[in-house]
Design a protein around this motif. Sequence first.
Motif, short mmCIF file in Angstrom:
data_model
loop_
_atom_site.label_atom_id
_atom_site.label_comp_id
_atom_site.label_asym_id
_atom_site.label_seq_id
_atom_site.Cartn_x
_atom_site.Cartn_y
_atom_site.Cartn_z
N GLN A 82 0.83 -1.21 0.00
CA GLN A 82 0.00 0.00 0.00
C GLN A 82 0.86 1.25 0.00
OE1 GLN A 82 -3.36 0.05 2.44
NE2 GLN A 82 -3.89 -2.06 2.01
N LEU A 83 2.05 1.16 0.63
CA LEU A 83 2.94 2.33 0.57
C LEU A 83 3.54 2.50 -0.82
CD1 LEU A 83 4.43 2.09 4.07
CD2 LEU A 83 3.09 3.92 3.11
N PHE A 84 3.77 1.37 -1.51
CA PHE A 84 4.24 1.50 -2.89
C PHE A 84 3.19 2.19 -3.74
CE2 PHE A 84 8.27 -0.33 -3.89
CZ PHE A 84 8.62 -0.96 -2.72
N VAL A 85 1.90 1.88 -3.49
CA VAL A 85 0.83 2.58 -4.21
C VAL A 85 0.90 4.07 -3.93
CG1 VAL A 85 -1.66 2.82 -4.42
CG2 VAL A 85 -0.66 0.58 -4.27
N PHE A 86 1.16 4.40 -2.67
CA PHE A 86 1.28 5.81 -2.27
C PHE A 86 2.40 6.49 -3.06
CE2 PHE A 86 2.80 8.95 0.89
CZ PHE A 86 1.65 9.68 0.99
N PHE A 87 3.56 5.81 -3.19
CA PHE A 87 4.68 6.41 -3.92
C PHE A 87 4.38 6.50 -5.41
CE2 PHE A 87 7.26 4.98 -0.19
CZ PHE A 87 7.51 6.24 0.26
N MET B 118 -8.72 -14.73 -0.55
CA MET B 118 -8.50 -13.67 0.41
C MET B 118 -9.42 -13.81 1.61
SD MET B 118 -10.13 -10.32 -1.30
CE MET B 118 -8.63 -9.94 -2.12
N ASP B 119 -8.91 -13.34 2.72
CA ASP B 119 -9.69 -13.30 3.93
C ASP B 119 -10.54 -12.03 3.88
OD1 ASP B 119 -10.72 -13.63 6.39
OD2 ASP B 119 -8.90 -12.99 7.47
N LYS B 120 -11.86 -12.21 3.78
CA LYS B 120 -12.69 -11.02 3.57
C LYS B 120 -12.97 -10.26 4.86
CE LYS B 120 -14.74 -12.71 -0.60
NZ LYS B 120 -15.77 -13.60 -1.11
N ALA B 121 -12.57 -10.80 5.99
CA ALA B 121 -12.78 -10.09 7.25
C ALA B 121 -11.98 -8.79 7.23
CB ALA B 121 -12.32 -10.96 8.41
N SER B 122 -12.49 -7.77 7.92
CA SER B 122 -11.81 -6.47 7.87
C SER B 122 -10.51 -6.54 8.65
CB SER B 122 -12.72 -5.39 8.44
OG SER B 122 -12.81 -5.53 9.82
N THR B 123 -9.48 -5.90 8.09
CA THR B 123 -8.19 -5.81 8.77
C THR B 123 -7.86 -4.35 8.97
OG1 THR B 123 -7.12 -5.82 6.63
CG2 THR B 123 -7.29 -7.93 7.75
N ASP B 124 -6.83 -4.07 9.75
CA ASP B 124 -6.48 -2.67 9.99
C ASP B 124 -5.16 -2.31 9.34
OD1 ASP B 124 -4.93 -4.13 11.61
OD2 ASP B 124 -5.19 -2.89 13.40
N ILE B 125 -4.66 -3.12 8.36
CA ILE B 125 -3.38 -2.74 7.75
C ILE B 125 -3.53 -1.54 6.83
CG2 ILE B 125 -2.29 -5.02 7.83
CD1 ILE B 125 -2.99 -5.14 4.79
N GLY B 126 -4.74 -1.29 6.32
CA GLY B 126 -4.90 -0.16 5.40
C GLY B 126 -5.29 1.11 6.10
N LEU B 131 -0.37 2.53 8.46
CA LEU B 131 0.43 2.97 7.31
C LEU B 131 1.39 4.07 7.71
CD1 LEU B 131 -1.99 3.06 4.26
CD2 LEU B 131 -0.22 1.44 4.79
N GLY B 132 0.94 4.98 8.58
CA GLY B 132 1.82 6.06 9.03
C GLY B 132 3.02 5.52 9.78
N LYS B 133 2.78 4.49 10.62
CA LYS B 133 3.91 3.90 11.37
C LYS B 133 4.93 3.31 10.41
CE LYS B 133 1.82 2.78 15.75
NZ LYS B 133 0.83 1.84 16.29
N VAL B 134 4.46 2.56 9.41
CA VAL B 134 5.40 1.95 8.46
C VAL B 134 6.09 3.02 7.62
CG1 VAL B 134 5.64 0.28 6.60
CG2 VAL B 134 4.01 -0.12 8.39
N LEU B 135 5.33 4.04 7.20
CA LEU B 135 5.88 5.07 6.32
C LEU B 135 6.99 5.85 7.01
CD1 LEU B 135 5.62 6.55 3.63
CD2 LEU B 135 3.95 8.03 4.66
#
Lengths: 123, 181
Positions: A82-87, B118-126, B131-135
């Motif tokens: 998803q970060l690659f999409v961002f870039f 795919m696992d259709k259950a909602s996740t919080d990775i998006g 995302l801010g933590k990883v970025l």
Amino acid sequence: MHLSLCGNTGIFTFNFTFLFFKMPVNSTHYLFLSLLLFSIGIMGALMRRNAIIIFMCIELMLNAVNLLLVAFSKIYGDADAQLFVFFIMVVAAAEVAVGLAIIVMMYRKVHSVDINILNRLKH
Amino acid sequence: MDIYDILFWILSALAVGCALGVILSRNPVNSVMFLIVTFFAISGHYVLMNAQFLAIVNIIVYAGAIMVLFLFVIMLMNLNADVEPQKGQMVQLAGVISGGVLFLVILASIKTAKTEYMDKASTDIGLITNLGKVLFTKYVLPFEISSVLFLSAMIGAVVIGKKEDAKPPSKADEAEMKQFL
């Protein structure tokens, strides 16, 4: 339904017509959708002569790739895609700013956005 | 077939139909409108896949900024269906055939791909927290470099788009012109 395009060579044999629509959505569906959008973008870039439309087709192709990245990010539970999409979005925005400036300059010089006029380097 | 599948098919049909509208419509303004609808459909796909941050960014950046820029340029140049340059029938056919061949080749290669359910259950990775933590930890250097890229793109756009100032004719030029008159 069994669809064969090249005899019995097995290279182009597909067996998905009804199965594909009934299956729960999985990675194959997203691959197929992205491929379809990407091919439409390629066709548009080859078919049209308007420079702005060609630019829009390139945006369409970038979005097809983005969609596939997000789909695999969801499947594998990984945030990196998803970060690659961002870039990719960042690069697309920069590209559009410069590209449209170039098209506007071209319009000022030749009063047209027809790419067939831009063959001066050949002569 | 649950609600996820139904929404997937509706959004896919919308995206592909409007993408075809982009390349087939004569009027560039209609093309831009079709492309905006395509981007909204793709944002719908992102919401479906629990990538809410990217869905919003897609709408803001693509539909909000980039497409407005396209529309602005098209209206500045006053393009419409009458002045739209058209390629010959043969060239258009060749474009469709080569695009279709690319489609078939990639389709043949992804046919053997392993199907991942795919696992259709909602996740919080998006979500923006994750995302801010990883970025700002793993991808902090590309993030800073992309800001430099943006700055250079902005400067480049301004430099390219600037009108060369027309200098008033100097005395020597006027004398030269009088020779021809």
